[in-house]
Design a protein around this motif. Structure first.
Motif, PDB file in Angstrom:
ATOM      1  N   PRO A  48       0.830  -1.212   0.000  1.00  0.00           N
ATOM      2  CA  PRO A  48       0.000   0.000   0.000  1.00  0.00           C
ATOM      3  C   PRO A  48       0.863   1.260   0.000  1.00  0.00           C
ATOM      4  O   PRO A  48       1.922   1.294   0.611  1.00  0.00           O
ATOM      5  CB  PRO A  48      -0.801  -0.127   1.309  1.00  0.00           C
ATOM      6  N   LYS A  49       0.406   2.279  -0.708  1.00  0.00           N
ATOM      7  CA  LYS A  49       1.070   3.574  -0.858  1.00  0.00           C
ATOM      8  C   LYS A  49       2.277   3.531  -1.804  1.00  0.00           C
ATOM      9  O   LYS A  49       2.966   4.541  -1.955  1.00  0.00           O
ATOM     10  CB  LYS A  49       1.492   4.165   0.491  1.00  0.00           C
ATOM     11  N   ASP A  50       2.539   2.383  -2.427  1.00  0.00           N
ATOM     12  CA  ASP A  50       3.552   2.353  -3.479  1.00  0.00           C
ATOM     13  C   ASP A  50       3.038   3.124  -4.690  1.00  0.00           C
ATOM     14  O   ASP A  50       1.837   3.157  -4.957  1.00  0.00           O
ATOM     15  CB  ASP A  50       3.866   0.914  -3.902  1.00  0.00           C
ATOM     16  N   GLU A  51       3.965   3.730  -5.416  1.00  0.00           N
ATOM     17  CA  GLU A  51       3.621   4.363  -6.686  1.00  0.00           C
ATOM     18  C   GLU A  51       4.158   3.491  -7.817  1.00  0.00           C
ATOM     19  O   GLU A  51       5.347   3.147  -7.824  1.00  0.00           O
ATOM     20  CB  GLU A  51       4.201   5.772  -6.772  1.00  0.00           C
ATOM     21  N   LEU A  52       3.285   3.148  -8.751  1.00  0.00           N
ATOM     22  CA  LEU A  52       3.650   2.280  -9.869  1.00  0.00           C
ATOM     23  C   LEU A  52       3.564   3.055 -11.179  1.00  0.00           C
ATOM     24  O   LEU A  52       2.675   3.892 -11.353  1.00  0.00           O
ATOM     25  CB  LEU A  52       2.714   1.075  -9.951  1.00  0.00           C
ATOM     26  N   THR A  53       4.486   2.767 -12.075  1.00  0.00           N
ATOM     27  CA  THR A  53       4.337   3.234 -13.456  1.00  0.00           C
ATOM     28  C   THR A  53       4.075   1.996 -14.311  1.00  0.00           C
ATOM     29  O   THR A  53       4.795   1.003 -14.218  1.00  0.00           O
ATOM     30  CB  THR A  53       5.583   3.976 -13.956  1.00  0.00           C
ATOM     31  N   ILE A  54       3.025   2.046 -15.108  1.00  0.00           N
ATOM     32  CA  ILE A  54       2.588   0.896 -15.897  1.00  0.00           C
ATOM     33  C   ILE A  54       2.489   1.321 -17.355  1.00  0.00           C
ATOM     34  O   ILE A  54       1.792   2.291 -17.684  1.00  0.00           O
ATOM     35  CB  ILE A  54       1.227   0.371 -15.409  1.00  0.00           C
ATOM     36  N   SER A  55       3.190   0.606 -18.210  1.00  0.00           N
ATOM     37  CA  SER A  55       3.121   0.905 -19.645  1.00  0.00           C
ATOM     38  C   SER A  55       2.660  -0.333 -20.406  1.00  0.00           C
ATOM     39  O   SER A  55       3.028  -1.470 -20.061  1.00  0.00           O
ATOM     40  CB  SER A  55       4.478   1.370 -20.172  1.00  0.00           C
ATOM     41  N   VAL A  56       1.851  -0.106 -21.429  1.00  0.00           N
ATOM     42  CA  VAL A  56       1.380  -1.161 -22.319  1.00  0.00           C
ATOM     43  C   VAL A  56       1.860  -0.825 -23.730  1.00  0.00           C
ATOM     44  O   VAL A  56       1.588   0.273 -24.228  1.00  0.00           O
ATOM     45  CB  VAL A  56      -0.159  -1.290 -22.283  1.00  0.00           C
ATOM     46  N   VAL A  57       2.572  -1.748 -24.337  1.00  0.00           N
ATOM     47  CA  VAL A  57       3.132  -1.521 -25.675  1.00  0.00           C
ATOM     48  C   VAL A  57       2.533  -2.540 -26.645  1.00  0.00           C
ATOM     49  O   VAL A  57       2.491  -3.740 -26.348  1.00  0.00           O
ATOM     50  CB  VAL A  57       4.665  -1.641 -25.666  1.00  0.00           C
ATOM     51  N   THR A  58       2.079  -2.059 -27.799  1.00  0.00           N
ATOM     52  CA  THR A  58       1.522  -2.927 -28.843  1.00  0.00           C
ATOM     53  C   THR A  58       2.107  -2.530 -30.193  1.00  0.00           C
ATOM     54  O   THR A  58       2.642  -1.428 -30.360  1.00  0.00           O
ATOM     55  CB  THR A  58      -0.018  -2.816 -28.898  1.00  0.00           C
ATOM     56  N   THR A 132      -4.344 -10.728 -33.235  1.00  0.00           N
ATOM     57  CA  THR A 132      -2.999 -10.605 -33.803  1.00  0.00           C
ATOM     58  C   THR A 132      -2.049  -9.805 -32.909  1.00  0.00           C
ATOM     59  O   THR A 132      -0.839  -9.802 -33.126  1.00  0.00           O
ATOM     60  CB  THR A 132      -3.065  -9.924 -35.182  1.00  0.00           C
ATOM     61  N   GLU A 133      -2.611  -9.126 -31.904  1.00  0.00           N
ATOM     62  CA  GLU A 133      -1.781  -8.308 -31.017  1.00  0.00           C
ATOM     63  C   GLU A 133      -1.133  -9.170 -29.933  1.00  0.00           C
ATOM     64  O   GLU A 133      -1.746 -10.115 -29.428  1.00  0.00           O
ATOM     65  CB  GLU A 133      -2.605  -7.201 -30.346  1.00  0.00           C
ATOM     66  N   ASN A 134       0.092  -8.815 -29.598  1.00  0.00           N
ATOM     67  CA  ASN A 134       0.810  -9.476 -28.493  1.00  0.00           C
ATOM     68  C   ASN A 134       1.339  -8.382 -27.563  1.00  0.00           C
ATOM     69  O   ASN A 134       2.522  -8.023 -27.622  1.00  0.00           O
ATOM     70  CB  ASN A 134       1.946 -10.337 -29.031  1.00  0.00           C
ATOM     71  N   PRO A 135       0.474  -7.810 -26.708  1.00  0.00           N
ATOM     72  CA  PRO A 135       0.876  -6.656 -25.893  1.00  0.00           C
ATOM     73  C   PRO A 135       1.961  -7.013 -24.877  1.00  0.00           C
ATOM     74  O   PRO A 135       2.048  -8.146 -24.396  1.00  0.00           O
ATOM     75  CB  PRO A 135      -0.430  -6.255 -25.194  1.00  0.00           C
ATOM     76  N   VAL A 136       2.778  -6.005 -24.566  1.00  0.00           N
ATOM     77  CA  VAL A 136       3.817  -6.140 -23.555  1.00  0.00           C
ATOM     78  C   VAL A 136       3.500  -5.161 -22.424  1.00  0.00           C
ATOM     79  O   VAL A 136       3.364  -3.956 -22.664  1.00  0.00           O
ATOM     80  CB  VAL A 136       5.221  -5.843 -24.125  1.00  0.00           C
ATOM     81  N   VAL A 137       3.378  -5.678 -21.205  1.00  0.00           N
ATOM     82  CA  VAL A 137       3.070  -4.855 -20.037  1.00  0.00           C
ATOM     83  C   VAL A 137       4.315  -4.765 -19.156  1.00  0.00           C
ATOM     84  O   VAL A 137       4.941  -5.781 -18.841  1.00  0.00           O
ATOM     85  CB  VAL A 137       1.899  -5.452 -19.227  1.00  0.00           C
ATOM     86  N   THR A 138       4.654  -3.541 -18.772  1.00  0.00           N
ATOM     87  CA  THR A 138       5.805  -3.319 -17.886  1.00  0.00           C
ATOM     88  C   THR A 138       5.350  -2.548 -16.658  1.00  0.00           C
ATOM     89  O   THR A 138       4.732  -1.487 -16.771  1.00  0.00           O
ATOM     90  CB  THR A 138       6.916  -2.521 -18.602  1.00  0.00           C
ATOM     91  N   VAL A 139       5.659  -3.088 -15.485  1.00  0.00           N
ATOM     92  CA  VAL A 139       5.313  -2.442 -14.212  1.00  0.00           C
ATOM     93  C   VAL A 139       6.604  -2.095 -13.485  1.00  0.00           C
ATOM     94  O   VAL A 139       7.504  -2.931 -13.356  1.00  0.00           O
ATOM     95  CB  VAL A 139       4.453  -3.369 -13.325  1.00  0.00           C
ATOM     96  N   ARG A 140       6.702  -0.861 -13.025  1.00  0.00           N
ATOM     97  CA  ARG A 140       7.861  -0.428 -12.248  1.00  0.00           C
ATOM     98  C   ARG A 140       7.391   0.224 -10.952  1.00  0.00           C
ATOM     99  O   ARG A 140       6.394   0.925 -10.929  1.00  0.00           O
ATOM    100  CB  ARG A 140       8.714   0.599 -13.031  1.00  0.00           C
TER     101      ARG A 140
END
Length: 263
Positions: A48-58, A132-140
């Motif tokens: 709790p209270k963590d800050e996340l950056t989340i990106s989705v690339v397609t 046909t999409e193969n998304p890439v999710v990155t969480v930091r």
């Protein structure tokens, strides 16, 4: 008189140096430790209270656009959160471990590792993508930091960019323990996901520290290094000396004033 003063000073030095000694060497029993228990890769868990950056690339930019909330000119901890056409908005994990993710809504990420959170988000967004999409999710974890206080050269809070840090690395960031730091009783203050605080005592002179469940620090951990008896006694002597000089100065001033009045 001079001889008595020298004897008194010598006794004071002996008392101070005998009040406590410090084992300055780490890992003193390193030849007798079974290191099998330390053969694992640590993964931090989202709190709790963590800050996340989340990106989705397609492959098709428009497919990922709804899942990437962007802000212009945004910075986190002095670092740009750039993502191609803009900057990513950080997600704050609430006290129940949820984030509010675009399109999907509330997601429970608290208690998950970064990889587990990525798989969860990937599973949730797939129905909104073409076959046909193969998304890439990155969480930091953009707010992963630890604090080191007490008998170290440079106390302070330190940002952990790798989302993984050992207690030795944290102490190295703080310039290592001073000669006055107690190495066999370092305190670790940790808060769990429910807000409960616990203090653990760690012995850095024991090589078994590498097998300890507290060898790797969690985000927001606080490490405190106690001063040894020598430092504590020196501090007391300094305070007493300062008070003695102050009292003596006041008495001399009063005596001088009375002498001038009464002469």
């Amino acid at each position: 008189m001079k001889k008595n003063t020298v004897i008194l000073l010598s006794l004071m030095v002996l008392m101070l140096t005998s009040c406590g000694t410090t084992n300055v060497a780490y890992f003193q029993n390193s030849d007798n430790v079974n290191y099998d228990a330390s053969s694992f890769l640590y993964d931090a868990r989202i709190m709790p209270k963590d800050e996340l950056t989340i990106s989705v690339v397609t492959t098709t930019p428009d497919a990922s656009l709804p899942f990437n909330l962007l802000l212009q000119n945004a910075y986190q901890n002095g670092r740009s959160l750039s993502s191609g056409t803009g900057t990513l908005m950080p997600y704050l994990v609430d006290n129940q471990g949820f984030i509010n993710f675009p399109i999907i809504g509330k997601l429970k990420v608290g208690g998950l590792t970064k990889s587990e959170a990525e798989l969860l988000i990937l599973d949730k967004i797939r129905p909104y993508m073409s076959d046909t999409e193969n998304p890439v999710v990155t969480v930091r974890m953009s707010s992963y930091s630890v604090s080191v206080l007490g008998e170290v050269s440079r106390p302070g809070s330190f940002l952990v960019s790798r989302e993984k840090i050992t207690i030795l690395e944290a102490l190295a960031q703080a310039g290592d323990l001073t000669i006055y730091g107690v190495r066999d009783r370092v305190k670790l203050i940790r808060e769990d996901a429910t807000g409960k605080k616990t203090i653990y005592k760690l012995d850095l002179t024991d090589a078994n520290i590498v097998n300890s469940p507290y060898y790797y620090l969690q985000q927001n951990d606080v490490v405190y290094v106690e001063p040894n008896n020598v430092k504590a006694q020196n501090s007391k002597v300094g305070q007493v000396t300062t008070l003695s000089f102050s009292a003596t100065s006041i008495l001399i001033s009063l005596a001088s004033l009375l002498y001038n009045i009464l002469k």
